[in-house]
Design a protein around this motif. Structure first.
Motif, PDB file in Angstrom:
ATOM      1  N   ILE A 184       0.951  -1.407  -0.114  1.00 12.70           N
ATOM      2  CA  ILE A 184      -0.040  -0.016   0.236  1.00 12.70           C
ATOM      3  C   ILE A 184       0.947   1.238   0.219  1.00 12.70           C
ATOM      4  CG2 ILE A 184      -1.921   0.947   1.149  1.00 12.70           C
ATOM      5  CD1 ILE A 184      -2.312  -1.479   2.853  1.00 12.70           C
ATOM      6  N   PRO A 185       0.538   2.582  -0.864  1.00 15.56           N
ATOM      7  CA  PRO A 185       1.236   3.487  -0.820  1.00 15.56           C
ATOM      8  C   PRO A 185       1.173   3.946   0.939  1.00 15.56           C
ATOM      9  CG  PRO A 185      -0.357   3.618  -2.547  1.00 15.56           C
ATOM     10  CD  PRO A 185      -0.514   2.414  -1.792  1.00 15.56           C
ATOM     11  N   ARG A 186       2.460   4.452   1.502  1.00 12.74           N
ATOM     12  CA  ARG A 186       2.544   5.027   2.613  1.00 12.74           C
ATOM     13  C   ARG A 186       1.323   6.108   2.930  1.00 12.74           C
ATOM     14  NH1 ARG A 186       5.703   4.176   7.103  1.00 12.74           N
ATOM     15  NH2 ARG A 186       7.189   3.030   5.794  1.00 12.74           N
ATOM     16  N   ALA A 187       0.891   6.697   1.964  1.00 12.08           N
ATOM     17  CA  ALA A 187       0.209   7.920   2.136  1.00 12.08           C
ATOM     18  C   ALA A 187      -1.314   7.685   2.090  1.00 12.08           C
ATOM     19  CB  ALA A 187       0.445   9.205   1.256  1.00 12.08           C
ATOM     20  N   SER A 188      -1.741   6.393   1.842  1.00 18.57           N
ATOM     21  CA  SER A 188      -3.216   5.925   1.732  1.00 18.57           C
ATOM     22  C   SER A 188      -3.472   5.686   3.210  1.00 18.57           C
ATOM     23  CB  SER A 188      -3.071   4.534   0.981  1.00 18.57           C
ATOM     24  OG  SER A 188      -4.252   4.144   1.007  1.00 18.57           O
ATOM     25  N   PRO A 189      -4.723   6.361   3.238  1.00 20.56           N
ATOM     26  CA  PRO A 189      -5.489   6.060   4.475  1.00 20.56           C
ATOM     27  C   PRO A 189      -5.683   4.367   4.870  1.00 20.56           C
ATOM     28  CG  PRO A 189      -6.819   7.210   3.058  1.00 20.56           C
ATOM     29  CD  PRO A 189      -5.682   6.878   2.212  1.00 20.56           C
ATOM     30  N   LEU A 190      -5.405   3.642   3.900  1.00 18.63           N
ATOM     31  CA  LEU A 190      -5.411   2.030   4.104  1.00 18.63           C
ATOM     32  C   LEU A 190      -4.190   1.570   4.900  1.00 18.63           C
ATOM     33  CD1 LEU A 190      -6.547   0.787   0.701  1.00 18.63           C
ATOM     34  CD2 LEU A 190      -7.909   0.753   2.650  1.00 18.63           C
ATOM     35  N   ALA A 192      -3.342   2.762   7.658  1.00 20.18           N
ATOM     36  CA  ALA A 192      -3.469   2.833   9.059  1.00 20.18           C
ATOM     37  C   ALA A 192      -4.167   1.542   9.710  1.00 20.18           C
ATOM     38  CB  ALA A 192      -4.613   4.016   9.189  1.00 20.18           C
ATOM     39  N   ARG A 193      -4.757   0.545   8.734  1.00 26.23           N
ATOM     40  CA  ARG A 193      -5.369  -0.833   8.943  1.00 26.23           C
ATOM     41  C   ARG A 193      -4.176  -1.674   9.333  1.00 26.23           C
ATOM     42  NH1 ARG A 193     -11.073  -0.751   6.106  1.00 26.23           N
ATOM     43  NH2 ARG A 193     -11.361   1.341   5.998  1.00 26.23           N
ATOM     44  N   ASP A 194      -4.540  -2.557  10.281  1.00 25.45           N
ATOM     45  CA  ASP A 194      -3.660  -3.919  10.811  1.00 25.45           C
ATOM     46  C   ASP A 194      -3.647  -4.811   9.540  1.00 25.45           C
ATOM     47  OD1 ASP A 194      -2.679  -2.255  12.755  1.00 25.45           O
ATOM     48  OD2 ASP A 194      -4.079  -2.994  14.174  1.00 25.45           O
ATOM     49  N   ARG A 195      -4.978  -4.893   9.288  1.00 24.79           N
ATOM     50  CA  ARG A 195      -5.212  -6.035   8.140  1.00 24.79           C
ATOM     51  C   ARG A 195      -6.433  -5.811   7.242  1.00 24.79           C
ATOM     52  NH1 ARG A 195      -3.691 -11.001   9.833  1.00 24.79           N
ATOM     53  NH2 ARG A 195      -4.473 -12.607   8.443  1.00 24.79           N
ATOM     54  N   ILE A 196      -6.292  -6.131   6.021  1.00 22.78           N
ATOM     55  CA  ILE A 196      -7.091  -5.838   4.889  1.00 22.78           C
ATOM     56  C   ILE A 196      -7.627  -6.797   4.032  1.00 22.78           C
ATOM     57  CG2 ILE A 196      -7.195  -4.192   2.827  1.00 22.78           C
ATOM     58  CD1 ILE A 196      -4.818  -2.681   3.948  1.00 22.78           C
ATOM     59  N   GLY A 197      -9.020  -6.549   3.695  1.00 23.85           N
ATOM     60  CA  GLY A 197      -9.646  -7.718   2.732  1.00 23.85           C
ATOM     61  C   GLY A 197     -10.271  -6.867   1.572  1.00 23.85           C
ATOM     62  N   PRO A 198     -10.940  -7.695   0.657  1.00 21.07           N
ATOM     63  CA  PRO A 198     -11.296  -7.373  -0.523  1.00 21.07           C
ATOM     64  C   PRO A 198     -12.343  -6.032  -0.317  1.00 21.07           C
ATOM     65  CG  PRO A 198     -11.495  -9.792  -0.319  1.00 21.07           C
ATOM     66  CD  PRO A 198     -11.083  -9.278   0.918  1.00 21.07           C
ATOM     67  N   ALA A 199     -13.249  -6.209   0.638  1.00 17.92           N
ATOM     68  CA  ALA A 199     -14.429  -5.052   0.723  1.00 17.92           C
ATOM     69  C   ALA A 199     -13.568  -3.596   1.195  1.00 17.92           C
ATOM     70  CB  ALA A 199     -15.190  -5.438   2.173  1.00 17.92           C
ATOM     71  N   LEU A 201     -10.697  -2.876  -0.408  1.00 17.42           N
ATOM     72  CA  LEU A 201     -10.235  -2.416  -1.532  1.00 17.42           C
ATOM     73  C   LEU A 201     -11.379  -2.556  -2.894  1.00 17.42           C
ATOM     74  CD1 LEU A 201      -6.916  -4.827  -1.761  1.00 17.42           C
ATOM     75  CD2 LEU A 201      -7.114  -2.504  -1.320  1.00 17.42           C
ATOM     76  N   ASP A 202     -12.534  -2.292  -2.268  1.00 16.82           N
ATOM     77  CA  ASP A 202     -13.552  -2.036  -3.384  1.00 16.82           C
ATOM     78  C   ASP A 202     -13.448  -1.000  -4.137  1.00 16.82           C
ATOM     79  OD1 ASP A 202     -16.255  -3.281  -4.360  1.00 16.82           O
ATOM     80  OD2 ASP A 202     -17.055  -1.132  -3.643  1.00 16.82           O
ATOM     81  N   GLY A 203     -13.295  -1.324  -5.592  1.00 16.41           N
ATOM     82  CA  GLY A 203     -12.909  -0.285  -6.773  1.00 16.41           C
ATOM     83  C   GLY A 203     -11.652   0.434  -6.736  1.00 16.41           C
ATOM     84  N   HIS A 204     -10.834  -0.030  -5.733  1.00 16.62           N
ATOM     85  CA  HIS A 204      -9.132   0.383  -5.712  1.00 16.62           C
ATOM     86  C   HIS A 204      -8.664   0.120  -6.796  1.00 16.62           C
ATOM     87  CE1 HIS A 204      -6.681   3.114  -2.847  1.00 16.62           C
ATOM     88  NE2 HIS A 204      -5.760   2.059  -3.549  1.00 16.62           N
ATOM     89  N   PRO A 205      -7.714   0.780  -7.413  1.00 17.52           N
ATOM     90  CA  PRO A 205      -6.823   0.396  -8.402  1.00 17.52           C
ATOM     91  C   PRO A 205      -6.005  -0.770  -7.993  1.00 17.52           C
ATOM     92  CG  PRO A 205      -6.362   2.688  -7.797  1.00 17.52           C
ATOM     93  CD  PRO A 205      -7.499   2.365  -7.263  1.00 17.52           C
ATOM     94  N   LEU A 206      -5.696  -1.935  -8.734  1.00 19.78           N
ATOM     95  CA  LEU A 206      -4.865  -2.873  -8.346  1.00 19.78           C
ATOM     96  C   LEU A 206      -3.766  -3.102  -9.303  1.00 19.78           C
ATOM     97  CD1 LEU A 206      -6.974  -5.724  -6.540  1.00 19.78           C
ATOM     98  CD2 LEU A 206      -5.327  -3.758  -5.441  1.00 19.78           C
ATOM     99  N   ARG A 271       0.833  -5.108   4.598  1.00 14.61           N
ATOM    100  CA  ARG A 271      -0.337  -5.444   5.654  1.00 14.61           C
ATOM    101  C   ARG A 271      -0.822  -6.787   5.004  1.00 14.61           C
ATOM    102  NH1 ARG A 271       1.808  -1.874   7.642  1.00 14.61           N
ATOM    103  NH2 ARG A 271       1.008   0.169   8.505  1.00 14.61           N
ATOM    104  N   PRO A 272      -1.123  -7.604   6.243  1.00 17.34           N
ATOM    105  CA  PRO A 272      -1.680  -9.023   5.811  1.00 17.34           C
ATOM    106  C   PRO A 272      -3.083  -8.755   5.175  1.00 17.34           C
ATOM    107  CG  PRO A 272      -1.100  -8.779   8.222  1.00 17.34           C
ATOM    108  CD  PRO A 272      -0.654  -7.369   7.640  1.00 17.34           C
ATOM    109  N   PHE A 273      -3.318  -9.743   4.395  1.00 19.71           N
ATOM    110  CA  PHE A 273      -4.421  -9.605   3.576  1.00 19.71           C
ATOM    111  C   PHE A 273      -5.580 -10.864   3.972  1.00 19.71           C
ATOM    112  CE2 PHE A 273      -7.233 -10.582  -0.316  1.00 19.71           C
ATOM    113  CZ  PHE A 273      -7.854  -9.298  -0.556  1.00 19.71           C
ATOM    114  N   ASP A 274      -6.603 -10.700   3.696  1.00 17.40           N
ATOM    115  CA  ASP A 274      -7.596 -11.720   4.680  1.00 17.40           C
ATOM    116  C   ASP A 274      -8.611 -11.729   3.465  1.00 17.40           C
ATOM    117  OD1 ASP A 274      -8.840 -13.574   5.938  1.00 17.40           O
ATOM    118  OD2 ASP A 274      -9.550 -12.251   7.758  1.00 17.40           O
TER     119      ASP A 274
END
Length: 312
Positions: A184-190, A192-199, A201-206, A271-274
């Motif tokens: 994740i880009p360090r400047a992204s609000p994401l 700040a999260r400890d764990r991230i899932g598909p929801a 990243l909904d619509g987020h460029p990958l 970050r870990p992905f779930d």
């Protein structure tokens, strides 16, 4: 009855010279007498005399003129001394090399590696292993996982690192299941999260790998199951360039842990992905020949490095 070809009259019988005979002869030539040679070698005079006599019998001509209890070297002895010293030095060199091989200080390694590990991870692992071993030569070949598998299966390469292959009789594998991390880009609000899932990243460029790669198929299935929109902006062959796109703030990417461990920049966080999306890699070794001591030691070193990544 088997026919045996008659031996030509001038055929030379093979000699059966021993290391101890050559060593004794050299010492006699160096000291100039049987008694001095016996003291230097720690043997009795009769034993040294018998050794020289046996050497002359093997050569089929005398090396010394024996008069009044003294040995005088014949011209042939000086010529043979050069040959004996060359043989003894070659044996001594071979003994030194074999000792260095036993201590893992000498030898050759042929390593084949898939692209994800070839840029940073494998050179770092190899550099640590070779530290203090200047006598070890190494060849590091970067190829696709399928080609790495073929190179090791050819029995010509000592070790390979690649994505886990299917079962194959010509290779042995030691497998490591490494869950991918989300870059994740360090400047992204994401970030700040400890764990991230598909929801999240909904619509987020990958950025993802190509269609046939198992991580893309697993990513697509995870988004479909979560009912999240998958915005696939970049399609790549390897994860390393994806991290540059992430650092530029253009996307996120699910990245294998070897590539993640190789990244040195500070504009990307992981970050870990779930649910977990696993990237499985394997240490490959030839199945039809035993490993050298050096290859075995490097394999253990490589296994430790992969286990550290898995535990990080």
């Amino acid at each position: 009855m088997a026919y045996t070809c008659p031996k030509p009259k001038d055929a030379i019988e093979p000699m059966n010279l021993s290391f101890r005979q050559l060593q004794t002869f050299r010492e006699v030539m160096r000291t100039g007498s049987i008694s001095e040679a016996s003291r230097a070698l720690g043997r009795t005079q009769p034993a040294v005399s018998a050794m020289i006599a046996g050497l002359e019998r093997e050569l089929r001509y005398p090396l010394f003129l024996r008069e009044h209890g003294r040995l005088t070297p014949r011209p042939e002895a000086y010529y043979f001394l050069e040959e004996a010293e060359a043989v003894l030095e070659r044996l001594a060199q071979s003994a030194r090399i074999m000792d260095e091989i036993g201590k893992l200080d000498h030898g050759r390694l042929r390593i084949a590696c898939h692209p994800a590990a070839s840029g940073f991870f494998m050179p770092r692992v190899l550099a640590r292993f070779l530290d203090g071993r200047p006598g070890v030569e190494a060849a590091l070949m970067m190829r696709s996982s399928a080609v790495v598998e073929d190179l090791v299966a050819s029995q010509e390469y000592d070790i390979g690192l690649a994505e886990t292959p299917g079962a194959r009789g010509a290779i042995r594998t030691e497998d490591f299941a490494l869950p991918c991390l989300l870059a994740i880009p360090r400047a992204s609000p994401l970030a700040a999260r400890d764990r991230i899932g598909p929801a999240d990243l909904d619509g987020h460029p990958l950025a993802t790998l190509f269609d046939a790669h198992h991580t893309w198929r697993a990513t697509r299935a995870a988004f479909e199951q979560a009912g999240a929109r998958l915005n696939r902006r970049f399609v790549l062959q390897t994860f390393l360039p994806a991290l540059e796109l992430v650092a530029a703030g253009l996307c996120c990417t699910l990245c294998d842990r070897i590539t993640a461990a190789s990244h040195a920049g500070d504009r990307v966080v992981f970050r870990p992905f779930d649910p977990a999306i696993v990237s499985s890699v394997s240490i490959l070794t030839p199945a039809h020949r035993p490993p050298s001591l050096l290859a075995r030691a490097f394999g253990i070193h490589l296994r430790d490095a992969l286990q550290q990544i898995a535990a990080s």
